[in-house]
Design a protein around this motif. Structure first.
Motif, PDB file in Angstrom:
ATOM      1  N   ASP A 280       0.855  -1.175  -0.074  1.00  0.00           N
ATOM      2  CA  ASP A 280       0.109   0.047   0.094  1.00  0.00           C
ATOM      3  C   ASP A 280       0.819   1.389   0.072  1.00  0.00           C
ATOM      4  O   ASP A 280       1.082   2.088   0.883  1.00  0.00           O
ATOM      5  CB  ASP A 280      -1.116  -0.054   1.232  1.00  0.00           C
ATOM      6  CG  ASP A 280      -1.917   1.248   1.061  1.00  0.00           C
ATOM      7  OD1 ASP A 280      -1.839   1.975   0.185  1.00  0.00           O
ATOM      8  OD2 ASP A 280      -2.986   0.975   1.728  1.00  0.00           O
ATOM      9  N   TYR A 319      -0.805  -7.720  -4.079  1.00  0.00           N
ATOM     10  CA  TYR A 319      -1.597  -6.760  -4.479  1.00  0.00           C
ATOM     11  C   TYR A 319      -1.022  -5.524  -4.332  1.00  0.00           C
ATOM     12  O   TYR A 319      -0.493  -5.282  -3.343  1.00  0.00           O
ATOM     13  CB  TYR A 319      -2.961  -7.086  -3.971  1.00  0.00           C
ATOM     14  CG  TYR A 319      -3.627  -8.310  -4.030  1.00  0.00           C
ATOM     15  CD1 TYR A 319      -4.519  -8.836  -5.257  1.00  0.00           C
ATOM     16  CD2 TYR A 319      -3.053  -9.518  -3.094  1.00  0.00           C
ATOM     17  CE1 TYR A 319      -5.000 -10.095  -5.307  1.00  0.00           C
ATOM     18  CE2 TYR A 319      -3.705 -10.677  -3.434  1.00  0.00           C
ATOM     19  CZ  TYR A 319      -4.691 -10.976  -4.552  1.00  0.00           C
ATOM     20  OH  TYR A 319      -5.049 -12.076  -4.574  1.00  0.00           O
ATOM     21  N   VAL A 321      -2.038  -1.178  -3.839  1.00  0.00           N
ATOM     22  CA  VAL A 321      -2.808  -0.127  -3.745  1.00  0.00           C
ATOM     23  C   VAL A 321      -2.472   1.045  -4.187  1.00  0.00           C
ATOM     24  O   VAL A 321      -1.591   1.376  -3.582  1.00  0.00           O
ATOM     25  CB  VAL A 321      -3.377  -0.080  -1.860  1.00  0.00           C
ATOM     26  CG1 VAL A 321      -4.421   0.934  -1.626  1.00  0.00           C
ATOM     27  CG2 VAL A 321      -3.925  -1.383  -1.719  1.00  0.00           C
ATOM     28  N   ASP A 323      -4.685   4.538  -5.554  1.00  0.00           N
ATOM     29  CA  ASP A 323      -5.308   5.652  -5.191  1.00  0.00           C
ATOM     30  C   ASP A 323      -5.910   5.562  -3.469  1.00  0.00           C
ATOM     31  O   ASP A 323      -5.958   4.513  -2.984  1.00  0.00           O
ATOM     32  CB  ASP A 323      -6.655   5.835  -5.935  1.00  0.00           C
ATOM     33  CG  ASP A 323      -7.632   4.563  -5.790  1.00  0.00           C
ATOM     34  OD1 ASP A 323      -8.705   4.793  -4.883  1.00  0.00           O
ATOM     35  OD2 ASP A 323      -7.706   3.568  -6.558  1.00  0.00           O
ATOM     36  N   GLU A 325      -8.658   6.366  -2.213  1.00  0.00           N
ATOM     37  CA  GLU A 325      -9.905   5.733  -1.673  1.00  0.00           C
ATOM     38  C   GLU A 325     -10.023   4.283  -1.590  1.00  0.00           C
ATOM     39  O   GLU A 325     -10.308   3.552  -0.573  1.00  0.00           O
ATOM     40  CB  GLU A 325     -10.816   5.918  -2.941  1.00  0.00           C
ATOM     41  CG  GLU A 325     -12.325   5.676  -2.376  1.00  0.00           C
ATOM     42  CD  GLU A 325     -13.363   5.966  -3.782  1.00  0.00           C
ATOM     43  OE1 GLU A 325     -14.207   5.476  -3.700  1.00  0.00           O
ATOM     44  OE2 GLU A 325     -12.974   6.602  -4.590  1.00  0.00           O
ATOM     45  N   THR A 326      -9.162   3.765  -2.397  1.00  0.00           N
ATOM     46  CA  THR A 326      -8.810   2.044  -2.178  1.00  0.00           C
ATOM     47  C   THR A 326      -8.134   1.921  -1.062  1.00  0.00           C
ATOM     48  O   THR A 326      -8.338   1.037  -0.250  1.00  0.00           O
ATOM     49  CB  THR A 326      -8.073   1.468  -3.390  1.00  0.00           C
ATOM     50  OG1 THR A 326      -8.892   1.926  -4.561  1.00  0.00           O
ATOM     51  CG2 THR A 326      -8.042   0.200  -3.177  1.00  0.00           C
ATOM     52  N   HIS A 327      -7.048   2.748  -0.740  1.00  0.00           N
ATOM     53  CA  HIS A 327      -6.199   2.702   0.487  1.00  0.00           C
ATOM     54  C   HIS A 327      -7.355   2.698   1.930  1.00  0.00           C
ATOM     55  O   HIS A 327      -7.233   1.996   2.907  1.00  0.00           O
ATOM     56  CB  HIS A 327      -5.300   3.743   0.663  1.00  0.00           C
ATOM     57  CG  HIS A 327      -4.958   4.142   1.990  1.00  0.00           C
ATOM     58  ND1 HIS A 327      -3.960   3.231   2.912  1.00  0.00           N
ATOM     59  CD2 HIS A 327      -5.306   4.973   2.968  1.00  0.00           C
ATOM     60  CE1 HIS A 327      -3.824   3.727   4.025  1.00  0.00           C
ATOM     61  NE2 HIS A 327      -4.597   4.841   4.072  1.00  0.00           N
ATOM     62  N   GLN A 329     -10.414   2.075   1.918  1.00  0.00           N
ATOM     63  CA  GLN A 329     -11.328   1.085   1.986  1.00  0.00           C
ATOM     64  C   GLN A 329     -10.544  -0.357   2.508  1.00  0.00           C
ATOM     65  O   GLN A 329     -11.272  -0.918   3.218  1.00  0.00           O
ATOM     66  CB  GLN A 329     -11.871   0.533   0.401  1.00  0.00           C
ATOM     67  CG  GLN A 329     -12.834   1.783   0.030  1.00  0.00           C
ATOM     68  CD  GLN A 329     -13.072   1.348  -1.675  1.00  0.00           C
ATOM     69  OE1 GLN A 329     -12.419   0.658  -2.169  1.00  0.00           O
ATOM     70  NE2 GLN A 329     -14.083   1.965  -2.088  1.00  0.00           N
ATOM     71  N   THR A 330      -9.469  -0.568   2.219  1.00  0.00           N
ATOM     72  CA  THR A 330      -8.361  -1.536   2.616  1.00  0.00           C
ATOM     73  C   THR A 330      -8.321  -1.545   4.108  1.00  0.00           C
ATOM     74  O   THR A 330      -8.521  -2.570   4.823  1.00  0.00           O
ATOM     75  CB  THR A 330      -7.132  -1.464   1.844  1.00  0.00           C
ATOM     76  OG1 THR A 330      -7.275  -1.535   0.421  1.00  0.00           O
ATOM     77  CG2 THR A 330      -6.159  -2.721   2.183  1.00  0.00           C
ATOM     78  N   TYR A 333     -11.334  -2.501   5.661  1.00  0.00           N
ATOM     79  CA  TYR A 333     -12.050  -3.940   5.473  1.00  0.00           C
ATOM     80  C   TYR A 333     -11.026  -4.919   6.457  1.00  0.00           C
ATOM     81  O   TYR A 333     -11.523  -5.746   7.156  1.00  0.00           O
ATOM     82  CB  TYR A 333     -11.823  -4.244   4.097  1.00  0.00           C
ATOM     83  CG  TYR A 333     -11.930  -5.627   3.775  1.00  0.00           C
ATOM     84  CD1 TYR A 333     -13.034  -6.385   3.764  1.00  0.00           C
ATOM     85  CD2 TYR A 333     -10.538  -6.590   3.250  1.00  0.00           C
ATOM     86  CE1 TYR A 333     -12.921  -7.675   3.385  1.00  0.00           C
ATOM     87  CE2 TYR A 333     -10.759  -7.688   3.211  1.00  0.00           C
ATOM     88  CZ  TYR A 333     -12.090  -8.404   2.920  1.00  0.00           C
ATOM     89  OH  TYR A 333     -11.998  -9.790   2.599  1.00  0.00           O
TER      90      TYR A 333
END
Length: 474
Positions: A280, A319, A321, A323, A325-327, A329-330, A333
């Motif tokens: 990330d 995987y 990460v 952007d 926003e995805t960071h 969310q990760t 989650y």
């Protein structure tokens, strides 16, 4: 009349009496000098008036070149200020460092200088004009007039890809005196993934030697691999996440290499085969791509893996990460789901960057593990978590007090720095030992311990070595 200056003279503008801010000026004469590194101060080394500390206050009129040993920010972070001060000479570095440096500088500019794309582009264009990539092991002449010849040669330092130590050959033609000055930069530990171990130079009259781990040794490769595996398996059992704060360049790629080793050796039915390894950090992802482009500079073991069809830095479990926003969310989650994962995120000392969001979300939960694999500078949040976490303490992140209930593990064997034994061997394996060693890039305890160890080694071998603990030149 004052006493006549004896040349060469070494002036330390950072990295003396501290671990960061490396910047060393070799005065070959009153008219010719060389700068080795120009790094940023971090942690406790950073002054309250940080802007004044960033400014290049020393005389650059004699500088014939800047040599960059490697692209870590504590060795290159003041480069924008050096150019702003008017330096237009050659910037020498290894061929891999020339590829990596623009990425580091772009990041450094955005964090501490400007986010203006046009200004960053202008700076990068200026940098490219001055950048001179050098092949390892070849002499490069900087000065050759009737009074002085000054040549430099880069040798592999084994710290990160492209890292070098610097040999400087000086020939005072008026006095018929030849001298060799060696700057270690940061030396790597043996068996660092992807990198050949550094080989000592033949000789040195003066050695400027790093001492980050001057007071301790690291575990061997087998031990550290086992410690990494155990820490992650603990989190797998707990159904938690392993957070690894890591520098984007060097450490992240070494960890991916080691994790691929473990995954490849795991039985097909093992949880390891389905474990998500999340990088990330957009910068780390970019560096990993460049590392893959620089395969010709990998060591023999990594080359063998490639020939076997393995992909040490881009295996199936990885995987990335990108952007923000995805960071976010990760983070949410993983904090809520209890799905086992390994997250590698910057910054390496937890002083900023995306790793802080993971720590704020997960430090209070005993299912998770924080795994430190590198040096945590005094005054950084990483050092506080490392020190107070095991006893159930707390840390302040973004002005918020966070109680530490997650497991805290430290593995020193993954440090990209040589341990005390390796530093002593760097001297011991020279054919002609240096009569003077100047210890830099270490805190007081590390420098003092290494000084005593060098003196004991020299005494036992019947050699005369004067070990100096320099301070910053005013």
């Amino acid at each position: 009349m004052g006493a006549q200056t004896m040349w060469p003279e070494i002036r330390h503008h950072g990295g003396a009496g501290g671990v960061t801010g490396s910047c060393h000026q070799l005065m070959a004469s009153s008219e010719h000098s060389l700068l080795v590194d120009c790094g940023l101060f971090q942690g406790e080394d950073a002054a309250e008036d940080s802007l004044a500390q960033l400014e290049v206050g020393f005389d650059i009129s004699t500088l014939k070149a800047l040599v960059i040993t490697h692209v870590h920010i504590d060795h290159v972070g003041r480069l924008p200020y050096l150019l702003a001060a008017g330096f237009r000479g050659p910037i020498l570095c290894s061929e891999p460092s020339a590829v990596l440096l623009p990425l580091v500088i772009e990041d450094a500019l955005k964090i501490g200088f400007t986010r203006n794309a046009r200004l960053i582009e202008q700076f990068q264009a200026q940098l490219q004009k001055q950048l001179v990539p050098l092949p390892y092991g070849k002499w490069h002449t900087l000065v050759d007039d009737h009074t002085l010849a000054m040549r430099v040669k880069l040798k592999r330092a084994g710290h990160i890809l492209g890292s070098s130590y610097v040999e400087v050959a000086l020939n005072d033609k008026l006095k018929s005196i030849k001298q060799r000055v060696v700057f270690s930069g940061d030396l790597g530990a043996p068996y660092t993934p992807l990198l050949p171990a550094p080989k000592s130079p033949y000789q040195a009259d003066v050695l400027v030697l790093e001492s980050t781990y001057g007071n301790r040794n690291h575990e061997g490769r087998r031990e550290r691999g086992l410690a990494l595996k155990n820490a992650i398996e603990q989190a797998l059992t707990n159904r938690g996440t392993v957070i690894i704060p890591a520098f984007s360049v060097g450490r992240t790629q070494e960890l991916l290499y080691e994790l691929e080793t473990i995954v490849h050796a795991a039985p097909p039915s093992s949880d390891w085969r389905s474990l998500e390894v999340i990088v990330d950090s957009p910068l780390a992802a970019r560096f990993t791509r460049v590392y893959r482009q620089l395969k010709p500079f990998w060591d023999a073991e990594a080359q063998r893996r490639l020939r076997l069809g393995r992909h040490p830095l881009s295996f199936e479990n990885v995987y990335t990460v990108d952007d923000h926003e995805t960071h976010e969310q990760t983070v949410r989650y993983l904090a809520a789901s209890g799905r086992p994962a390994v997250v590698i995120a910057a910054s390496g000392m937890c002083a900023g960057g995306r790793v802080v969001n993971y720590l704020k979300a997960m430090l209070g939960d005993p299912r998770h593990q924080v795994l430190f694999v590198g040096y945590q500078g005094a005054g950084t949040p990483g050092r506080a978590i490392q020190r107070y976490g095991p006893e159930g303490g707390w840390v302040e992140l973004d002005g918020e007090r966070i109680d530490i209930r997650a497991g805290i593990t430290s593995i020193s064997g993954y440090s990209a720095h040589a341990g005390q034994r390796d530093l002593l061997n760097f001297i011991k394996r020279m054919r002609r030992w240096p009569p003077e060693v100047r210890l830099v890039h270490g805190d007081d305890h590390a420098r003092q311990a290494l000084k005593e160890s060098i003196e004991a080694m020299a005494d036992k071998a019947g050699r005369l070595v004067n070990v100096v603990l320099p301070s910053v030149y005013e």
